[in-house]
Design a protein around this motif. Sequence first.
Motif, PDB file in Angstrom:
ATOM      1  N   ASP A  51       0.813  -1.220   0.000  1.00 13.66           N
ATOM      2  CA  ASP A  51       0.000   0.000   0.000  1.00 13.66           C
ATOM      3  C   ASP A  51       0.849   1.275   0.000  1.00 13.66           C
ATOM      4  O   ASP A  51       0.377   2.332  -0.393  1.00 13.66           O
ATOM      5  CB  ASP A  51      -0.938   0.017   1.208  1.00 13.66           C
ATOM      6  CG  ASP A  51      -2.010  -1.053   1.104  1.00 13.66           C
ATOM      7  OD1 ASP A  51      -2.265  -1.535  -0.023  1.00 13.66           O
ATOM      8  OD2 ASP A  51      -2.587  -1.410   2.149  1.00 13.66           O
ATOM      9  N   ASP A  52       2.095   1.167   0.441  1.00 17.32           N
ATOM     10  CA  ASP A  52       2.990   2.319   0.479  1.00 17.32           C
ATOM     11  C   ASP A  52       3.770   2.511  -0.818  1.00 17.32           C
ATOM     12  O   ASP A  52       4.552   3.445  -0.928  1.00 17.32           O
ATOM     13  CB  ASP A  52       3.980   2.188   1.640  1.00 17.32           C
ATOM     14  CG  ASP A  52       3.284   2.206   2.992  1.00 17.32           C
ATOM     15  OD1 ASP A  52       2.265   2.917   3.123  1.00 17.32           O
ATOM     16  OD2 ASP A  52       3.757   1.507   3.898  1.00 17.32           O
ATOM     17  N   GLY A  53       3.610   1.602  -1.787  1.00 14.60           N
ATOM     18  CA  GLY A  53       4.310   1.719  -3.064  1.00 14.60           C
ATOM     19  C   GLY A  53       5.289   0.592  -3.301  1.00 14.60           C
ATOM     20  O   GLY A  53       5.201  -0.475  -2.702  1.00 14.60           O
ATOM     21  N   ALA A  54       6.252   0.844  -4.191  1.00  9.62           N
ATOM     22  CA  ALA A  54       7.256  -0.158  -4.553  1.00  9.62           C
ATOM     23  C   ALA A  54       8.475  -0.013  -3.640  1.00  9.62           C
ATOM     24  O   ALA A  54       8.854   1.090  -3.257  1.00  9.62           O
ATOM     25  CB  ALA A  54       7.669   0.024  -6.011  1.00  9.62           C
ATOM     26  N   HIS A  55       9.076  -1.156  -3.301  1.00  5.26           N
ATOM     27  CA  HIS A  55      10.230  -1.177  -2.397  1.00  5.26           C
ATOM     28  C   HIS A  55      11.337  -2.031  -3.012  1.00  5.26           C
ATOM     29  O   HIS A  55      11.069  -3.012  -3.710  1.00  5.26           O
ATOM     30  CB  HIS A  55       9.841  -1.772  -1.044  1.00  5.26           C
ATOM     31  CG  HIS A  55       8.688  -1.083  -0.412  1.00  5.26           C
ATOM     32  ND1 HIS A  55       8.829   0.043   0.364  1.00  5.26           N
ATOM     33  CD2 HIS A  55       7.354  -1.344  -0.468  1.00  5.26           C
ATOM     34  CE1 HIS A  55       7.635   0.430   0.780  1.00  5.26           C
ATOM     35  NE2 HIS A  55       6.732  -0.397   0.288  1.00  5.26           N
ATOM     36  N   ARG A  56      12.576  -1.662  -2.707  1.00  9.62           N
ATOM     37  CA  ARG A  56      13.754  -2.417  -3.159  1.00  9.62           C
ATOM     38  C   ARG A  56      14.783  -2.375  -2.039  1.00  9.62           C
ATOM     39  O   ARG A  56      15.175  -1.301  -1.592  1.00  9.62           O
ATOM     40  CB  ARG A  56      14.320  -1.804  -4.425  1.00  9.62           C
ATOM     41  CG  ARG A  56      15.524  -2.524  -4.970  1.00  9.62           C
ATOM     42  CD  ARG A  56      16.046  -1.807  -6.228  1.00  9.62           C
ATOM     43  NE  ARG A  56      17.133  -2.532  -6.817  1.00  9.62           N
ATOM     44  CZ  ARG A  56      17.021  -3.426  -7.782  1.00  9.62           C
ATOM     45  NH1 ARG A  56      15.827  -3.690  -8.298  1.00  9.62           N
ATOM     46  NH2 ARG A  56      18.062  -4.056  -8.257  1.00  9.62           N
ATOM     47  N   VAL A  57      15.199  -3.556  -1.561  1.00  8.11           N
ATOM     48  CA  VAL A  57      16.218  -3.645  -0.524  1.00  8.11           C
ATOM     49  C   VAL A  57      17.362  -4.484  -1.079  1.00  8.11           C
ATOM     50  O   VAL A  57      17.195  -5.674  -1.345  1.00  8.11           O
ATOM     51  CB  VAL A  57      15.662  -4.289   0.770  1.00  8.11           C
ATOM     52  CG1 VAL A  57      16.764  -4.496   1.790  1.00  8.11           C
ATOM     53  CG2 VAL A  57      14.550  -3.437   1.352  1.00  8.11           C
ATOM     54  N   PRO A  58      18.536  -3.859  -1.280  1.00  3.72           N
ATOM     55  CA  PRO A  58      19.680  -4.627  -1.803  1.00  3.72           C
ATOM     56  C   PRO A  58      20.202  -5.610  -0.760  1.00  3.72           C
ATOM     57  O   PRO A  58      20.121  -5.365   0.440  1.00  3.72           O
ATOM     58  CB  PRO A  58      20.717  -3.554  -2.126  1.00  3.72           C
ATOM     59  CG  PRO A  58      20.294  -2.337  -1.409  1.00  3.72           C
ATOM     60  CD  PRO A  58      18.844  -2.457  -1.084  1.00  3.72           C
ATOM     61  N   LEU A  59      20.732  -6.728  -1.251  1.00  7.82           N
ATOM     62  CA  LEU A  59      21.336  -7.724  -0.377  1.00  7.82           C
ATOM     63  C   LEU A  59      22.835  -7.481  -0.328  1.00  7.82           C
ATOM     64  O   LEU A  59      23.463  -7.252  -1.357  1.00  7.82           O
ATOM     65  CB  LEU A  59      21.074  -9.138  -0.895  1.00  7.82           C
ATOM     66  CG  LEU A  59      19.626  -9.523  -1.132  1.00  7.82           C
ATOM     67  CD1 LEU A  59      19.539 -10.970  -1.593  1.00  7.82           C
ATOM     68  CD2 LEU A  59      18.799  -9.325   0.120  1.00  7.82           C
ATOM     69  N   ALA A  60      23.384  -7.544   0.844  1.00 10.62           N
ATOM     70  CA  ALA A  60      24.834  -7.405   0.995  1.00 10.62           C
ATOM     71  C   ALA A  60      25.504  -8.647   0.404  1.00 10.62           C
ATOM     72  O   ALA A  60      24.893  -9.722   0.358  1.00 10.62           O
ATOM     73  CB  ALA A  60      25.188  -7.265   2.473  1.00 10.62           C
ATOM     74  N   PRO A  61      26.763  -8.520  -0.050  1.00  8.87           N
ATOM     75  CA  PRO A  61      27.461  -9.686  -0.604  1.00  8.87           C
ATOM     76  C   PRO A  61      27.522 -10.858   0.371  1.00  8.87           C
ATOM     77  O   PRO A  61      27.521 -11.996  -0.023  1.00  8.87           O
ATOM     78  CB  PRO A  61      28.863  -9.160  -0.911  1.00  8.87           C
ATOM     79  CG  PRO A  61      28.688  -7.686  -1.056  1.00  8.87           C
ATOM     80  CD  PRO A  61      27.563  -7.306  -0.139  1.00  8.87           C
ATOM     81  N   ALA A  62      27.589 -10.582   1.659  1.00  7.31           N
ATOM     82  CA  ALA A  62      27.522 -11.626   2.674  1.00  7.31           C
ATOM     83  C   ALA A  62      26.851 -11.002   3.895  1.00  7.31           C
ATOM     84  O   ALA A  62      27.221  -9.919   4.320  1.00  7.31           O
ATOM     85  CB  ALA A  62      28.909 -12.134   3.033  1.00  7.31           C
TER      86      ALA A  62
END
Length: 118
Positions: free
Chosen positions: A17-28
């Motif tokens: 409901d708040d929109g689109a989200h993107r959370v990058p993953l750390a290499p480890a």
Amino acid sequence: MADREAPARVALVWEDDDGAHRVPLAPAGVLQLGRDPACDVALSNLSVSRRHAELRVGDDGGALVRHLSRNSPTWLNGRLIVGEAPVAPGDVLRLGIVELRVVGAGIEGRDARSRVGL
């Protein structure tokens, strides 16, 4: 000299409901997923447990999702996760009714069939 194209970063993406989200993953490292605001990926939907799952990227480049909730299931590509399962770009995680997609390149996938329950 042509610019080098940077490798795509692996990320979790979803919409709510708040929109689109993107959370990058750390290499480890480890990302906590759940309804608790202290989680790295905080999802407000009530079908998600406070600490629902975790996504772990190892030093070897492999990634695993671990189901933590006692009350609400975690699914990977339509299959119920029992314990943990390997994930790769293109996979879809479902926590409660919330779907998150793993996008990008750079983590090594593994054969999930042996670790994903039906």
